[in-house]
Motif scaffolding. Structure first.
Motif, PDB file in Angstrom:
ATOM      1  N   PRO A  39      -4.399  -4.094   1.295  1.00 34.87           N
ATOM      2  CA  PRO A  39      -5.262  -3.664   2.624  1.00 34.87           C
ATOM      3  C   PRO A  39      -6.348  -2.625   2.243  1.00 34.87           C
ATOM      4  O   PRO A  39      -6.260  -1.527   2.206  1.00 34.87           O
ATOM      5  N   PHE A  40      -7.247  -2.957   1.067  1.00 31.84           N
ATOM      6  CA  PHE A  40      -8.133  -2.060   0.380  1.00 31.84           C
ATOM      7  C   PHE A  40      -9.065  -1.180   1.848  1.00 31.84           C
ATOM      8  O   PHE A  40      -9.684  -0.096   1.921  1.00 31.84           O
ATOM      9  N   HIS A  41      -9.282  -2.095   2.980  1.00 31.57           N
ATOM     10  CA  HIS A  41      -9.581  -1.522   4.208  1.00 31.57           C
ATOM     11  C   HIS A  41      -9.407  -2.303   5.462  1.00 31.57           C
ATOM     12  O   HIS A  41      -8.911  -3.279   5.380  1.00 31.57           O
ATOM     13  N   ALA A  42      -9.326  -1.739   6.644  1.00 29.70           N
ATOM     14  CA  ALA A  42      -9.209  -2.428   7.716  1.00 29.70           C
ATOM     15  C   ALA A  42     -10.496  -3.440   7.858  1.00 29.70           C
ATOM     16  O   ALA A  42     -11.527  -3.187   7.467  1.00 29.70           O
ATOM     17  N   PRO A  43     -10.112  -4.738   8.554  1.00 31.44           N
ATOM     18  CA  PRO A  43     -11.276  -5.624   8.688  1.00 31.44           C
ATOM     19  C   PRO A  43     -12.555  -5.056   9.251  1.00 31.44           C
ATOM     20  O   PRO A  43     -12.600  -4.448  10.387  1.00 31.44           O
ATOM     21  N   GLY A  44     -13.661  -5.285   8.572  1.00 32.45           N
ATOM     22  CA  GLY A  44     -14.883  -4.499   9.237  1.00 32.45           C
ATOM     23  C   GLY A  44     -15.295  -3.211   8.956  1.00 32.45           C
ATOM     24  O   GLY A  44     -16.212  -2.805   9.586  1.00 32.45           O
ATOM     25  N   LYS A  45     -14.245  -2.395   8.325  1.00 27.04           N
ATOM     26  CA  LYS A  45     -14.249  -1.022   8.195  1.00 27.04           C
ATOM     27  C   LYS A  45     -14.458  -0.743   6.547  1.00 27.04           C
ATOM     28  O   LYS A  45     -14.396  -1.364   5.689  1.00 27.04           O
ATOM     29  N   GLU A  46     -14.828   0.518   6.291  1.00 29.00           N
ATOM     30  CA  GLU A  46     -14.762   1.158   5.011  1.00 29.00           C
ATOM     31  C   GLU A  46     -13.508   1.733   4.704  1.00 29.00           C
ATOM     32  O   GLU A  46     -12.637   1.956   5.333  1.00 29.00           O
ATOM     33  N   PRO A  47     -13.306   1.605   3.080  1.00 33.27           N
ATOM     34  CA  PRO A  47     -12.117   2.053   2.706  1.00 33.27           C
ATOM     35  C   PRO A  47     -11.541   3.317   3.029  1.00 33.27           C
ATOM     36  O   PRO A  47     -10.331   3.607   3.305  1.00 33.27           O
ATOM     37  N   ASN A  48     -12.345   4.077   2.884  1.00 37.07           N
ATOM     38  CA  ASN A  48     -11.936   5.730   3.096  1.00 37.07           C
ATOM     39  C   ASN A  48     -11.200   6.148   2.414  1.00 37.07           C
ATOM     40  O   ASN A  48     -11.293   6.249   1.017  1.00 37.07           O
ATOM     41  N   ASP A  49      -9.848   6.816   3.016  1.00 36.60           N
ATOM     42  CA  ASP A  49      -8.811   7.203   2.034  1.00 36.60           C
ATOM     43  C   ASP A  49      -7.995   5.978   1.257  1.00 36.60           C
ATOM     44  O   ASP A  49      -6.995   6.569   0.767  1.00 36.60           O
ATOM     45  N   ARG A  50      -8.094   4.916   1.798  1.00 35.18           N
ATOM     46  CA  ARG A  50      -7.067   3.687   1.064  1.00 35.18           C
ATOM     47  C   ARG A  50      -7.296   3.500  -0.172  1.00 35.18           C
ATOM     48  O   ARG A  50      -6.543   3.002  -0.912  1.00 35.18           O
ATOM     49  N   ILE A  51      -8.545   3.989  -0.853  1.00 30.48           N
ATOM     50  CA  ILE A  51      -8.534   3.617  -2.446  1.00 30.48           C
ATOM     51  C   ILE A  51      -8.795   4.757  -3.137  1.00 30.48           C
ATOM     52  O   ILE A  51      -8.792   4.674  -4.395  1.00 30.48           O
ATOM     53  N   ALA A  52      -8.856   5.973  -2.839  1.00 30.77           N
ATOM     54  CA  ALA A  52      -9.181   7.156  -3.764  1.00 30.77           C
ATOM     55  C   ALA A  52      -8.023   7.303  -4.650  1.00 30.77           C
ATOM     56  O   ALA A  52      -8.410   7.663  -5.952  1.00 30.77           O
ATOM     57  N   HIS A  53      -6.669   7.331  -4.185  1.00 31.64           N
ATOM     58  CA  HIS A  53      -5.546   7.437  -5.179  1.00 31.64           C
ATOM     59  C   HIS A  53      -5.586   6.245  -6.176  1.00 31.64           C
ATOM     60  O   HIS A  53      -5.002   6.592  -7.322  1.00 31.64           O
ATOM     61  N   LEU A  54      -6.044   5.211  -5.822  1.00 31.32           N
ATOM     62  CA  LEU A  54      -6.293   4.291  -6.896  1.00 31.32           C
ATOM     63  C   LEU A  54      -7.217   4.481  -8.306  1.00 31.32           C
ATOM     64  O   LEU A  54      -7.312   3.615  -9.161  1.00 31.32           O
ATOM     65  N   GLU A  55      -8.024   5.347  -7.813  1.00 27.29           N
ATOM     66  CA  GLU A  55      -9.037   5.502  -8.894  1.00 27.29           C
ATOM     67  C   GLU A  55      -8.385   6.352 -10.403  1.00 27.29           C
ATOM     68  O   GLU A  55      -9.047   5.975 -11.305  1.00 27.29           O
ATOM     69  N   ARG A  94       0.754  -1.237   0.046  1.00 28.37           N
ATOM     70  CA  ARG A  94      -0.083  -0.158   0.118  1.00 28.37           C
ATOM     71  C   ARG A  94       0.990   1.263   0.032  1.00 28.37           C
ATOM     72  O   ARG A  94       0.581   2.276  -0.674  1.00 28.37           O
ATOM     73  N   MET A  95       1.894   1.229   0.670  1.00 30.59           N
ATOM     74  CA  MET A  95       2.870   2.480   0.749  1.00 30.59           C
ATOM     75  C   MET A  95       3.316   2.736  -0.493  1.00 30.59           C
ATOM     76  O   MET A  95       3.826   3.600  -1.110  1.00 30.59           O
ATOM     77  N   ALA A  96       3.783   1.536  -1.267  1.00 31.57           N
ATOM     78  CA  ALA A  96       4.447   1.668  -2.645  1.00 31.57           C
ATOM     79  C   ALA A  96       3.733   2.363  -3.554  1.00 31.57           C
ATOM     80  O   ALA A  96       3.981   3.025  -4.292  1.00 31.57           O
ATOM     81  N   THR A  97       2.202   2.070  -3.232  1.00 33.66           N
ATOM     82  CA  THR A  97       1.232   2.704  -4.432  1.00 33.66           C
ATOM     83  C   THR A  97       1.389   4.143  -4.096  1.00 33.66           C
ATOM     84  O   THR A  97       0.932   4.964  -5.103  1.00 33.66           O
ATOM     85  N   LEU A  98       1.744   4.788  -3.213  1.00 31.38           N
ATOM     86  CA  LEU A  98       1.785   6.250  -2.767  1.00 31.38           C
ATOM     87  C   LEU A  98       2.972   6.619  -3.617  1.00 31.38           C
ATOM     88  O   LEU A  98       3.235   8.095  -3.340  1.00 31.38           O
TER      89      LEU A  98
END
Length: 204
Positions: free
Chosen positions: A119-135, A99-103
């Protein structure tokens, strides 16, 4: 950071280098990391491993620490990349390391990014800012993901609006470490072989 702090496996004469970062909870020489590196080297890929400061500290004093701040993690990544900028360089890692590499996708010396269990999201959580940069991602990227990964299973991830530059290869019944259940008829060794085959195609 200098090269004596690293693990380098494979022929140093190779031009294709893959810097592989560990995940949040295990070091660069965990059984899982050793297993996949051995398979990558058999495919004539030179693999470089390093440790983020918190994990290196744990190695020396035995005390568990949470991961460093994003700023420190990214600077550590940059330090590692700088040592091999004259190579055909691919970067990535297990979970957090990937994930850090994608930044760092805007680095011109990086040919592509490879993530093992993103790790698109923490278990049981929403992705929030983890996938915005992947769009709107522009660097070619390969993600190897288990279909039942608790941090992004197939059903969830297929709903995300990810860049066409990102290829996801699904490993049937794999968890966050790509490990399938016995009843699936698959094994972790088979999945790692499949993952390495995809990485080899991606690099070459």
């Amino acid at each position: 950071m200098n090269k004596k702090d690293l693990l380098i496996d494979g022929k140093k004469s190779n031009q294709n280098y893959f810097i592989l970062a560990h995940g949040a909870g295990a070091p660069m020489d965990s059984d899982w990391m050793n297993q996949i590196v051995e398979k990558l080297v058999q495919k004539d890929i030179t693999v470089v491993r390093f440790e983020f400061p918190y994990m290196n500290e744990r190695r020396h004093n035995g005390k568990k620490r949470p991961p460093n701040t994003k700023k420190v993690l990214l600077q550590t990544w940059m330090d590692a990349i700088t040592l091999f900028k004259d190579k055909n360089l691919y970067i990535g890692g297990k979970s957090m390391g990937g994930r850090m590499a994608t930044l760092l996708e805007d680095l011109s010396m990086v040919k592509g990014i490879i993530c093992l269990g993103f790790p698109f999201h923490a278990p049981g959580k929403e992705p929030n800012d983890r996938i915005a940069h992947l769009e709107d991602f522009k660097k070619k990227t390969l993600i190897l993901q288990g279909t039942r990964d608790s941090m992004g299973n197939k059903e969830e991830v297929l709903q995300y609006n990810l860049s066409k530059k990102i290829k996801i290869h699904w490993l049937e019944d794999g968890d966050h470490s790509l490990k399938p259940r016995v009843k699936s008829g698959h094994t972790l060794d088979q999945h790692l072989d499949e993952a390495v085959k995809e990485i080899q195609k991606f690099i070459k």
